[in-house]
Design a protein around this motif. Structure first.
Motif, PDB file in Angstrom:
ATOM      1  N   ALA A 122       1.160  -0.949  -0.100  1.00 22.82           N
ATOM      2  CA  ALA A 122      -0.135   0.651  -0.129  1.00 22.82           C
ATOM      3  C   ALA A 122       0.389   1.031  -0.077  1.00 22.82           C
ATOM      4  CB  ALA A 122      -0.940   0.219   1.268  1.00 22.82           C
ATOM      5  N   ARG A 123       1.742   1.253   0.909  1.00 19.26           N
ATOM      6  CA  ARG A 123       2.691   2.465   0.934  1.00 19.26           C
ATOM      7  C   ARG A 123       3.590   3.029  -0.197  1.00 19.26           C
ATOM      8  NH1 ARG A 123       3.971   0.077   6.249  1.00 19.26           N
ATOM      9  NH2 ARG A 123       6.363  -0.737   5.352  1.00 19.26           N
ATOM     10  N   ALA A 124       4.130   1.818  -1.102  1.00 20.88           N
ATOM     11  CA  ALA A 124       4.586   1.407  -2.650  1.00 20.88           C
ATOM     12  C   ALA A 124       3.879   2.222  -3.831  1.00 20.88           C
ATOM     13  CB  ALA A 124       5.255   0.313  -2.784  1.00 20.88           C
ATOM     14  N   ILE A 125       2.657   1.852  -3.181  1.00 22.52           N
ATOM     15  CA  ILE A 125       1.390   2.220  -4.371  1.00 22.52           C
ATOM     16  C   ILE A 125       0.913   3.374  -4.210  1.00 22.52           C
ATOM     17  CG2 ILE A 125      -0.967   1.971  -4.796  1.00 22.52           C
ATOM     18  CD1 ILE A 125      -1.035  -1.224  -4.057  1.00 22.52           C
ATOM     19  N   ARG A 132      11.900   2.526   7.957  1.00 24.42           N
ATOM     20  CA  ARG A 132      11.217   3.663   9.313  1.00 24.42           C
ATOM     21  C   ARG A 132       9.695   3.153   9.936  1.00 24.42           C
ATOM     22  NH1 ARG A 132      13.288   8.976   7.441  1.00 24.42           N
ATOM     23  NH2 ARG A 132      12.018   9.755   9.778  1.00 24.42           N
ATOM     24  N   ALA A 133       9.019   2.564   9.038  1.00 24.68           N
ATOM     25  CA  ALA A 133       7.839   3.199   8.350  1.00 24.68           C
ATOM     26  C   ALA A 133       7.083   1.686   9.541  1.00 24.68           C
ATOM     27  CB  ALA A 133       7.594   2.908   6.961  1.00 24.68           C
ATOM     28  N   ASP A 141       1.000   8.895  11.338  1.00 23.75           N
ATOM     29  CA  ASP A 141       2.747   9.213  11.351  1.00 23.75           C
ATOM     30  C   ASP A 141       2.453   8.610  10.053  1.00 23.75           C
ATOM     31  OD1 ASP A 141       2.279   9.801  14.045  1.00 23.75           O
ATOM     32  OD2 ASP A 141       2.978   8.587  14.672  1.00 23.75           O
ATOM     33  N   CYS A 142       3.017   7.008   9.948  1.00 18.04           N
ATOM     34  CA  CYS A 142       3.719   6.752   7.673  1.00 18.04           C
ATOM     35  C   CYS A 142       3.129   7.621   6.784  1.00 18.04           C
ATOM     36  CB  CYS A 142       2.862   5.754   7.722  1.00 18.04           C
ATOM     37  SG  CYS A 142       3.739   4.506   6.605  1.00 18.04           S
ATOM     38  N   LEU A 188      -3.381   5.874   2.030  1.00 16.00           N
ATOM     39  CA  LEU A 188      -2.575   4.594   2.288  1.00 16.00           C
ATOM     40  C   LEU A 188      -3.087   3.410   3.303  1.00 16.00           C
ATOM     41  CD1 LEU A 188      -0.348   3.702   3.598  1.00 16.00           C
ATOM     42  CD2 LEU A 188       0.086   4.584   5.409  1.00 16.00           C
ATOM     43  N   LEU A 189      -4.622   3.892   3.918  1.00 14.49           N
ATOM     44  CA  LEU A 189      -5.829   3.417   4.436  1.00 14.49           C
ATOM     45  C   LEU A 189      -6.510   2.641   3.629  1.00 14.49           C
ATOM     46  CD1 LEU A 189      -6.410   2.543   7.547  1.00 14.49           C
ATOM     47  CD2 LEU A 189      -7.687   4.342   7.318  1.00 14.49           C
ATOM     48  N   ASN A 190      -7.659   3.482   2.935  1.00 13.40           N
ATOM     49  CA  ASN A 190      -8.095   3.563   1.674  1.00 13.40           C
ATOM     50  C   ASN A 190      -7.731   1.885   1.092  1.00 13.40           C
ATOM     51  OD1 ASN A 190     -10.153   4.832   2.134  1.00 13.40           O
ATOM     52  ND2 ASN A 190      -9.944   6.036   0.643  1.00 13.40           N
TER      53      ASN A 190
END
Length: 281
Positions: free
Chosen positions: A34-37, A53-54, A61-62, A83-85
């Motif tokens: 999800a972070r990469a997307i 770090r994440a 915070d992320c 990110l959450l979605n």
């Protein structure tokens, strides 16, 4: 206080509190993806340093960290929601429990009451646990809110132990992140650390460190604990709020490749939730 190097064979917890992401649910892969997307949508790709770090960060915070990485701090709120979605969509499509999670949960449930302490939004935790048929084993789910601070603060673990009716020192935490272990230790719980062993100073936070929950030494210790006395007939095991959780029905999102779009519209698993859910990872 010197922490013992392993779980005391003569000690039996009166409560056990599990982390969710990465401990019970193999969801770190989903957070990473999800972070990469989201970052890709801003023209960036995460590196190993960012991934480290994440890990274990509260999802807000992320989001701030990602906004700083792309040089757009004003977009922190937008990136956090994306990110959450995206994470919700990936969990809905590929829910996976970690190795040994089912067996350890069922074994320890005979020993002591169980709870979950997570930085994730409550509906995501419920949805994740229900997706792998584990929700029914836990009396309480504790997540950050306006009075419970996220890990590494001790609040989630301290509150979970309180709801289970025991002091922190009589409870055991099962955690995969350093932030989570710091929270559990600060709340007084003994700790089983799970996953790749971190740096020595971080590994020292755990009473026992295992690569996965099906570790033979951990399972042997759990199976050797005496069975707890069962509640009296008719006695409620959970609060009304937690009993209502068991009636929750999760709607799996039929995510296609469009889930990889950072701004994909994703059904919220479990229906209505608090307006500002507190937590991730």
């Amino acid at each position: 206080m010197t922490r013992p190097p392993t779980l005391d064979p003569d000690w039996t917890p009166e409560a056990v509190v599990f982390d969710c992401d990465g401990t019970l649910i193999d969801s770190e892969q989903h957070w990473q993806r999800a972070r990469a997307i989201v970052l890709r949508g801003f023209g960036h790709a995460p590196d190993e340093e960012f991934a480290e770090r994440a890990k274990g960060l509260h999802y807000r915070d992320c989001g701030v960290l990602m906004a700083e990485l792309v040089g757009a701090p004003d977009h922190a709120q937008d990136m956090t929601q994306q990110l959450l979605n995206t994470f919700r969509a990936l969990v809905a499509r590929e829910p996976v429990s970690t190795r040994g999670a089912r067996e350890l949960v069922r074994t320890l449930e005979r020993v002591a009451p169980l709870a979950v302490a997570s930085n994730c939004p409550e509906d995501v935790v419920r949805f994740s646990l229900e997706s792998v048929n584990l929700r029914r084993h836990f009396r309480h789910i504790v997540v950050p809110d306006d009075r419970i601070r996220p890990k590494p603060h001790p609040d989630t673990y301290a509150e979970a132990a309180r709801r289970l009716g025991v002091p922190g020192g009589r409870a055991l935490a099962v955690e995969d992140s350093v932030n989570g272990m710091k929270a559990a230790v600060a709340a007084g719980l003994r700790v089983v650390g799970v996953g790749p062993r971190p740096a020595p100073e971080d590994a020292a936070l755990a009473d026992l460190w295992v690569a996965s929950l099906d570790d033979p030494a951990l399972m042997a210790w759990a199976e050797s604990r005496p069975t707890a006395a069962r509640p009296e007939p008719g006695r409620a095991d959970a609060s009304p709020a937690d009993r209502s959780d068991t009636a929750h029905t999760a709607g799996a999102a039929g995510a296609s490749d469009s889930a990889d779009a950072a701004d994909a519209k994703v059904p919220r698993p479990g229906g209505p939730t608090r307006q500002d859910p507190a937590g991730a990872s």
